[in-house]
Each structure stands twice: as structure tokens, then as C-alpha cells.
Design an enzyme around this catalytic site. Sequence first.
Site, PDB file in Angstrom:
ATOM      1  N   HIS A  61       0.823  -1.218   0.000  1.00  0.00           N
ATOM      2  CA  HIS A  61       0.000   0.000   0.000  1.00  0.00           C
ATOM      3  C   HIS A  61       0.853   1.261   0.000  1.00  0.00           C
ATOM      4  O   HIS A  61       0.533   2.246  -0.661  1.00  0.00           O
ATOM      5  CB  HIS A  61      -0.962  -0.019   1.195  1.00  0.00           C
ATOM      6  CG  HIS A  61      -2.020  -1.075   1.080  1.00  0.00           C
ATOM      7  ND1 HIS A  61      -2.298  -1.976   2.088  1.00  0.00           N
ATOM      8  CD2 HIS A  61      -2.837  -1.393   0.046  1.00  0.00           C
ATOM      9  CE1 HIS A  61      -3.254  -2.795   1.680  1.00  0.00           C
ATOM     10  NE2 HIS A  61      -3.609  -2.477   0.447  1.00  0.00           N
ATOM     11  N   ASP A  85     -10.306  -3.150   0.535  1.00  0.00           N
ATOM     12  CA  ASP A  85      -9.862  -3.349   1.919  1.00  0.00           C
ATOM     13  C   ASP A  85      -9.523  -2.014   2.597  1.00  0.00           C
ATOM     14  O   ASP A  85      -9.467  -1.941   3.819  1.00  0.00           O
ATOM     15  CB  ASP A  85      -8.646  -4.288   1.958  1.00  0.00           C
ATOM     16  CG  ASP A  85      -7.529  -3.792   1.041  1.00  0.00           C
ATOM     17  OD1 ASP A  85      -7.423  -4.335  -0.070  1.00  0.00           O
ATOM     18  OD2 ASP A  85      -6.819  -2.849   1.422  1.00  0.00           O
ATOM     19  N   GLY A 137     -15.017  -0.448 -12.243  1.00  0.00           N
ATOM     20  CA  GLY A 137     -14.036   0.590 -12.574  1.00  0.00           C
ATOM     21  C   GLY A 137     -14.050   0.932 -14.050  1.00  0.00           C
ATOM     22  O   GLY A 137     -13.872   2.100 -14.432  1.00  0.00           O
ATOM     23  N   ASP A 154      -5.959  -0.737  -7.869  1.00  0.00           N
ATOM     24  CA  ASP A 154      -5.663  -1.772  -6.869  1.00  0.00           C
ATOM     25  C   ASP A 154      -6.692  -2.889  -7.039  1.00  0.00           C
ATOM     26  O   ASP A 154      -7.593  -3.093  -6.213  1.00  0.00           O
ATOM     27  CB  ASP A 154      -5.742  -1.176  -5.459  1.00  0.00           C
ATOM     28  CG  ASP A 154      -5.471  -2.225  -4.382  1.00  0.00           C
ATOM     29  OD1 ASP A 154      -5.985  -2.053  -3.250  1.00  0.00           O
ATOM     30  OD2 ASP A 154      -4.792  -3.230  -4.681  1.00  0.00           O
ATOM     31  N   PRO A 161     -14.145 -10.339 -11.937  1.00  0.00           N
ATOM     32  CA  PRO A 161     -14.413  -8.907 -12.172  1.00  0.00           C
ATOM     33  C   PRO A 161     -13.145  -8.085 -12.424  1.00  0.00           C
ATOM     34  O   PRO A 161     -13.190  -7.024 -13.035  1.00  0.00           O
ATOM     35  CB  PRO A 161     -15.113  -8.463 -10.891  1.00  0.00           C
ATOM     36  CG  PRO A 161     -14.808  -9.491  -9.865  1.00  0.00           C
ATOM     37  CD  PRO A 161     -14.594 -10.768 -10.602  1.00  0.00           C
TER      38      PRO A 161
HETATM   39  N1  SAM Z   1      -3.780  -5.827  -3.179  1.00  0.00           N
HETATM   40  C1  SAM Z   1      -4.572  -6.888  -3.780  1.00  0.00           C
HETATM   41  C2  SAM Z   1      -3.808  -7.582  -4.857  1.00  0.00           C
HETATM   42  O1  SAM Z   1      -2.715  -7.122  -5.175  1.00  0.00           O
HETATM   43  O2  SAM Z   1      -4.316  -8.589  -5.351  1.00  0.00           O
HETATM   44  C3  SAM Z   1      -5.881  -6.327  -4.250  1.00  0.00           C
HETATM   45  C4  SAM Z   1      -6.683  -5.871  -3.074  1.00  0.00           C
HETATM   46  S1  SAM Z   1      -8.268  -5.264  -3.269  1.00  0.00           S
HETATM   47  C5  SAM Z   1      -9.081  -6.360  -2.167  1.00  0.00           C
HETATM   48  C6  SAM Z   1      -8.831  -5.735  -4.873  1.00  0.00           C
HETATM   49  C7  SAM Z   1     -10.204  -5.103  -5.079  1.00  0.00           C
HETATM   50  O3  SAM Z   1     -10.521  -4.960  -6.465  1.00  0.00           O
HETATM   51  C8  SAM Z   1     -11.365  -5.930  -4.476  1.00  0.00           C
HETATM   52  O4  SAM Z   1     -11.985  -5.172  -3.463  1.00  0.00           O
HETATM   53  C9  SAM Z   1     -12.317  -6.180  -5.656  1.00  0.00           C
HETATM   54  O5  SAM Z   1     -13.669  -6.188  -5.285  1.00  0.00           O
HETATM   55  C10 SAM Z   1     -11.960  -5.005  -6.548  1.00  0.00           C
HETATM   56  N2  SAM Z   1     -12.317  -5.146  -7.969  1.00  0.00           N
HETATM   57  C11 SAM Z   1     -12.143  -6.241  -8.755  1.00  0.00           C
HETATM   58  N3  SAM Z   1     -12.595  -5.980 -10.012  1.00  0.00           N
HETATM   59  C12 SAM Z   1     -13.047  -4.687 -10.018  1.00  0.00           C
HETATM   60  C13 SAM Z   1     -13.624  -3.831 -11.014  1.00  0.00           C
HETATM   61  N4  SAM Z   1     -13.812  -4.268 -12.267  1.00  0.00           N
HETATM   62  N5  SAM Z   1     -13.959  -2.559 -10.665  1.00  0.00           N
HETATM   63  C14 SAM Z   1     -13.765  -2.113  -9.391  1.00  0.00           C
HETATM   64  N6  SAM Z   1     -13.240  -2.879  -8.398  1.00  0.00           N
HETATM   65  C15 SAM Z   1     -12.875  -4.151  -8.711  1.00  0.00           C
END
Ligand code: SAM
Length: 280
Positions: A61, A85, A137, A154, A161
Site C-alpha cells: 500500500h 480493503d 471501474g 488496486d 471482475p
Molecule cells: N492488493 C490486492 C492484490 O494485489 O491482489 C488487491 C486488493 S483489493 C481487495 C482488490 C479489489 O478490487 C477488491 O476489493 C475487488 O472487489 C476489486 N475489484 C475487482 N474488479 C473490479 C472492477 N472491475 N472494478 C472495481 N473494483 C474491482
Amino acid sequence: MKYFKETLYDAVCQEFRVDKMYFEQKTEHQHLMIFHNAMLGRVMTLDGIVQTTEADEFMYHEMLTHVPILAHGAVKKLLIIGGGDGGILREVLKHESIDVTQVEIDKAVIDMAIEYLPKHSDSAYDNPRANIVIDDGMAFVKNCSEKFDVIIVDGTDPIGPGEVLFTEDFYAQCKNCLNEGGVIVTQNGVPFLQIEEVKNTYQRLNQHYTDATFYTVAVPTYYGGLMTLAWATNNAELRNVSLDTLEQRFKSANLNSRYYNPAIHLAAFALPQYIVNQLD
Ligand code: SAM
């Protein structure tokens, strides 16, 4: 004794002992789990893949936020895609001049992280400078009329997704949401095991940005060694900021970081040859 077994790869995997399960549910978008492990603290997984742990989240982060912000030096508006998160949001809000929009597809990730992973967001979701949008996104950047100085992606791995966040169309749309001289940085996997992500992302970013490259951070629970963070901008000056300037900006930001410092900022852009070889 129950163990979580990561399912990202077929031939290799890591296991974490589940000392206490806090939450497990199939949300509208993905399978979310939050549990406690004696060495790693609280752990979040999505679709069987480690997302973040209390023990080592600071490394990732801090490097995905302070590198673009301190390189830019005058960030007023920042967009986070993903980051449910709350760790990215927490670190960005340490810079008091920045207003943040965060676009997260799965509200359940935010809600459960606030409840069961509270140290990650550390009340960042209550900050008046944070504007939280629940949306894909890709849909957001396609319809976005606002412009930002920094975009931080992130996302999860390019599965489910998160897949759309690794497409050329997404990177092109992000460019339309960047202010003059702005920069986009993204989570781009572990090159030792996901080298195709480096090759693909580089080729896609190169179509739309004049300065596309990677910098690295080694996050112990992202199995396989170094993680690449993608960097793309039309402002080559951002990678020519001197150590002295970064030191001044770092000092006045008063971040109390545990991983980031200006020397490691600059060093992170020095890439191993097997990664450089993908950047032709
Ligand atoms: N640091 C982690 C890693 O390197 O794998 C990622 C952490 S964060 C939990 C990833 C976030 O991306 C999740 O909350 C997930 O719901 C979100 N996410 C996945 N696809 C997405 C999209 N198309 N648009 C917005 N958020 C998305």
C-alpha cells in the site's frame, strides 16, 4: 486444524493455517473470506487468492501510493479503482492536499473490511475527503467527465471482475481521466510466475502512454517474489525527480512509513533483466 490453500496456480501453492474464521461468503461478485493466522494477522482472500494480510500490507500500500504521489508533487485529485480493503485509501489520505474518489465494484468487500479488517482502512472510509462509488471501474472511467492527477488501480488478478482492469481499452479510458502530467499505477502481478502480465500490460500501455514501465515491491504473501507495479504517463519528468526533491517532499508529508522512503522509490524502478527483456 483448517488450512486456506491458495488456488491461483495449479503446480504451486501456499497454505495459511486458519486460526479463526471471521467471515466467509459468496458476495454478488466474488467469494470473500477474512480469517486470522497466528503469523500474518488478519487475512483477506477473494476467489481463493490472497488479497492482503495485516502483517505485510504496508509494503504494497505504501509503494502503490507514495511513489506516484511524491513523484508528482502537486496531487489534488486522485482516483482509486478497486482497493476495497481500504489500505490504499488510508495511505492516500495521509497526504492532506488530496481529495480521493474510490470506485469499488463490491460493497461487501468494503463493509466486511471495515468490520473484520479495521486496521487496513483505519477509519479512512469516514474521511470527508473520500468519495466512495460502488461501480465497475471500467464503467466509471468510460463515463467519467472528471480528471485526476493520479489513478491507482488496486484490482484483483485478471480473473473474474478484475479481468477488465487489465485491458487496453481500460488503460485508454483511464488516459481520458488523467490531468495533463498525470500518472496511472496498477497492481500487475508477480513476474516470476505471471510474466505474461508484464508483457501484455506493457504492450497495452505503450499504445496510449509515452512512458510506460514497471517498478517493484516484494510482498511476502504475494507468492513468487517480486511484484510488478505498472507505471504509465505522458510526463517523463515524473521519473526524473531527484533524490533531494523526493527527500524534501517525503519530509514535509510526514508519512511515518514502514517501507517507503525516497531511496527505495528510485531503486524500485531498477528492474531485473528477465523483466527488462519483456519491455521491447
Ligand atoms: N492488493 C490486492 C492484490 O494485489 O491482489 C488487491 C486488493 S483489493 C481487495 C482488490 C479489489 O478490487 C477488491 O476489493 C475487488 O472487489 C476489486 N475489484 C475487482 N474488479 C473490479 C472492477 N472491475 N472494478 C472495481 N473494483 C474491482
